[in-house]
Motif scaffolding. Sequence first.
Motif, PDB file in Angstrom:
ATOM      1  N   SER A  97       0.829  -1.208   0.000  1.00  9.55           N
ATOM      2  CA  SER A  97       0.000   0.000   0.000  1.00  9.55           C
ATOM      3  C   SER A  97       0.860   1.253   0.000  1.00  9.55           C
ATOM      4  N   ALA A  98       0.353   2.286  -0.643  1.00 15.76           N
ATOM      5  CA  ALA A  98       1.004   3.598  -0.623  1.00 15.76           C
ATOM      6  C   ALA A  98       0.559   4.371   0.613  1.00 15.76           C
ATOM      7  N   PRO A  99       1.386   5.311   1.077  1.00 14.17           N
ATOM      8  CA  PRO A  99       0.918   6.223   2.122  1.00 14.17           C
ATOM      9  C   PRO A  99      -0.267   7.067   1.652  1.00 14.17           C
ATOM     10  N   ALA A 100      -0.378   7.291   0.343  1.00 14.07           N
ATOM     11  CA  ALA A 100      -1.487   8.086  -0.198  1.00 14.07           C
ATOM     12  C   ALA A 100      -2.819   7.450   0.163  1.00 14.07           C
ATOM     13  N   GLU A 101      -3.703   8.258   0.669  1.00 15.70           N
ATOM     14  CA  GLU A 101      -4.999   7.764   1.112  1.00 15.70           C
ATOM     15  C   GLU A 101      -6.099   8.674   0.600  1.00 15.70           C
ATOM     16  N   ASP A 102      -7.082   8.082  -0.013  1.00 15.64           N
ATOM     17  CA  ASP A 102      -8.221   8.807  -0.548  1.00 15.64           C
ATOM     18  C   ASP A 102      -9.470   8.050  -0.150  1.00 15.64           C
ATOM     19  N   LYS A 103     -10.135   8.547   0.873  1.00 15.21           N
ATOM     20  CA  LYS A 103     -11.278   7.797   1.393  1.00 15.21           C
ATOM     21  C   LYS A 103     -12.581   8.559   1.204  1.00 15.21           C
ATOM     22  N   ASP A 104     -13.661   7.835   1.331  1.00 14.66           N
ATOM     23  CA  ASP A 104     -14.978   8.445   1.311  1.00 14.66           C
ATOM     24  C   ASP A 104     -15.127   9.393   2.497  1.00 14.66           C
ATOM     25  N   SER A 105     -15.966  10.378   2.326  1.00 13.84           N
ATOM     26  CA  SER A 105     -16.305  11.258   3.438  1.00 13.84           C
ATOM     27  C   SER A 105     -17.705  11.792   3.208  1.00 13.84           C
ATOM     28  N   VAL A 106     -18.340  12.214   4.278  1.00 16.81           N
ATOM     29  CA  VAL A 106     -19.553  13.010   4.136  1.00 16.81           C
ATOM     30  C   VAL A 106     -19.114  14.459   4.184  1.00 16.81           C
ATOM     31  N   SER A 107     -19.295  15.146   3.073  1.00 12.67           N
ATOM     32  CA  SER A 107     -18.950  16.554   2.980  1.00 12.67           C
ATOM     33  C   SER A 107     -20.223  17.365   2.755  1.00 12.67           C
ATOM     34  N   ILE A 108     -20.225  18.576   3.268  1.00  5.54           N
ATOM     35  CA  ILE A 108     -21.371  19.460   3.090  1.00  5.54           C
ATOM     36  C   ILE A 108     -20.921  20.705   2.343  1.00  5.54           C
ATOM     37  N   ASN A 109     -21.853  21.357   1.682  1.00  6.45           N
ATOM     38  CA  ASN A 109     -21.483  22.551   0.924  1.00  6.45           C
ATOM     39  C   ASN A 109     -21.372  23.767   1.849  1.00  6.45           C
ATOM     40  N   ALA A 110     -20.823  24.831   1.317  1.00  8.11           N
ATOM     41  CA  ALA A 110     -20.554  26.023   2.126  1.00  8.11           C
ATOM     42  C   ALA A 110     -21.839  26.620   2.683  1.00  8.11           C
ATOM     43  N   GLU A 111     -22.895  26.598   1.894  1.00  8.20           N
ATOM     44  CA  GLU A 111     -24.173  27.163   2.338  1.00  8.20           C
ATOM     45  C   GLU A 111     -24.712  26.428   3.558  1.00  8.20           C
ATOM     46  N   THR A 112     -24.642  25.102   3.510  1.00 11.14           N
ATOM     47  CA  THR A 112     -25.126  24.290   4.625  1.00 11.14           C
ATOM     48  C   THR A 112     -24.238  24.449   5.852  1.00 11.14           C
ATOM     49  N   ALA A 113     -22.937  24.501   5.624  1.00 10.11           N
ATOM     50  CA  ALA A 113     -22.002  24.684   6.736  1.00 10.11           C
ATOM     51  C   ALA A 113     -22.285  25.992   7.467  1.00 10.11           C
ATOM     52  N   LYS A 114     -22.514  27.053   6.712  1.00  9.17           N
ATOM     53  CA  LYS A 114     -22.803  28.357   7.317  1.00  9.17           C
ATOM     54  C   LYS A 114     -24.127  28.323   8.069  1.00  9.17           C
ATOM     55  N   LYS A 115     -25.135  27.709   7.483  1.00  7.02           N
ATOM     56  CA  LYS A 115     -26.468  27.663   8.083  1.00  7.02           C
ATOM     57  C   LYS A 115     -26.457  26.974   9.435  1.00  7.02           C
ATOM     58  N   TYR A 116     -25.647  25.888   9.545  1.00  5.27           N
ATOM     59  CA  TYR A 116     -25.661  25.102  10.777  1.00  5.27           C
ATOM     60  C   TYR A 116     -24.384  25.257  11.604  1.00  5.27           C
ATOM     61  N   ASN A 117     -23.570  26.245  11.262  1.00  6.70           N
ATOM     62  CA  ASN A 117     -22.336  26.523  12.011  1.00  6.70           C
ATOM     63  C   ASN A 117     -21.420  25.303  12.107  1.00  6.70           C
ATOM     64  N   LEU A 118     -21.214  24.652  10.981  1.00  7.82           N
ATOM     65  CA  LEU A 118     -20.341  23.482  10.917  1.00  7.82           C
ATOM     66  C   LEU A 118     -19.004  23.874  10.307  1.00  7.82           C
ATOM     67  N   THR A 119     -17.930  23.325  10.859  1.00 10.58           N
ATOM     68  CA  THR A 119     -16.571  23.634  10.405  1.00 10.58           C
ATOM     69  C   THR A 119     -15.806  22.343  10.142  1.00 10.58           C
ATOM     70  N   ALA A 120     -14.548  22.488   9.743  1.00 17.44           N
ATOM     71  CA  ALA A 120     -13.704  21.320   9.483  1.00 17.44           C
ATOM     72  C   ALA A 120     -13.468  20.507  10.745  1.00 17.44           C
ATOM     73  N   GLN A 121     -13.730  21.089  11.915  1.00 22.35           N
ATOM     74  CA  GLN A 121     -13.587  20.359  13.173  1.00 22.35           C
ATOM     75  C   GLN A 121     -14.881  19.641  13.569  1.00 22.35           C
ATOM     76  N   SER A 122     -15.963  19.899  12.865  1.00 20.04           N
ATOM     77  CA  SER A 122     -17.234  19.242  13.157  1.00 20.04           C
ATOM     78  C   SER A 122     -17.171  17.768  12.760  1.00 20.04           C
ATOM     79  N   THR A 123     -17.968  16.961  13.431  1.00 23.90           N
ATOM     80  CA  THR A 123     -17.954  15.521  13.169  1.00 23.90           C
ATOM     81  C   THR A 123     -19.308  15.070  12.632  1.00 23.90           C
TER      82      THR A 123
END
Length: 303
Positions: free
Chosen positions: A129-155
């Motif tokens: 295996s390579a150190p390179a890692e590309d995994k699935d994630s649940v990501s939200i758009n900027a509009e939704t992040a702003k609406k619900y006060n979610l940041t990169a530290q949110s889980t």
Amino acid sequence: MAAVALAAATVLLAGCGSSDSDTSDPLANDKADSGTVVVGSNNFAESILLADIYGEALKAKGVKVTYKPNIGSRETTYGLLKNGSITVLPEYNGSLLAYLDPKAEQKSVEAVNAAAKAKLDSKLTLLESAPAEDKDSVSINAETAKKYNLTAQSTLEDLKDIAPELVIGGSPEFQTRQQGLVGLEAEYGLKFKSFKALDAGGPLTQAALTKNTVQAADIFTTDPTITKEKFVVLQDPKNLFGFANVTPLVYKSGLSQEGVAALNEVSAKLDTKSLLDMDSQVQLENKDPLDVAKAWLESVGLS
């Protein structure tokens, strides 16, 4: 938005443009000529790029290579590997293990690889295996992040009360996989308003998230669109999405020891930063993935 989708679609077509591509039906069950390694890829841009890296690294060692790019999902390519129609395929170790054994625990790269090898068809194996890692994630758009006060530290846990208001998008398989809606409900109690079938983190998913057709989506963690569109990747403290180290999956009898060594050399050099940079060149700058692959191999002394 049409321009974004068109540009992303162009990326996929560019991956099919190698002069060494096998122009026959990629879903055909025909085996390669003796001594020829067939490098396949799934139907998204990074897989095509990685296939080009593998193929060009093999050719640098004198191995005869043909390509079967942009075939489809794992459910299709795994069968083509088992019957020898494909010799080499870029895989992601944890995602492959989840496909082979949805209940398997993922505690380390080594443990994941050992468990996956034990579940593989006897004609197949994983290389290093390579150190390179590309995994699935649940990501939200900027509009939704702003609406619900979610940041990169949110889980993902922070979505529990919000999910019923959100439409989530992803590949059709994401709806039924443990590393998808099934696991999100079981591990985090997330029940979304609805699910929209799109593609595997590709242009349809990116466009839908950007346009707010969906508010959350399965986006791969090395996707340059995350930076470009200011998507927010939610942290996964329960490690639902496990490990996703780039790893060659091979049809054992179709690859020589020299070929094995060449691909292991690629894995030793490929890290996440390099992969993200190459993804950006292909997906944002519209460079041919074959050209990007060749340039990277030259930069690390593998061409």
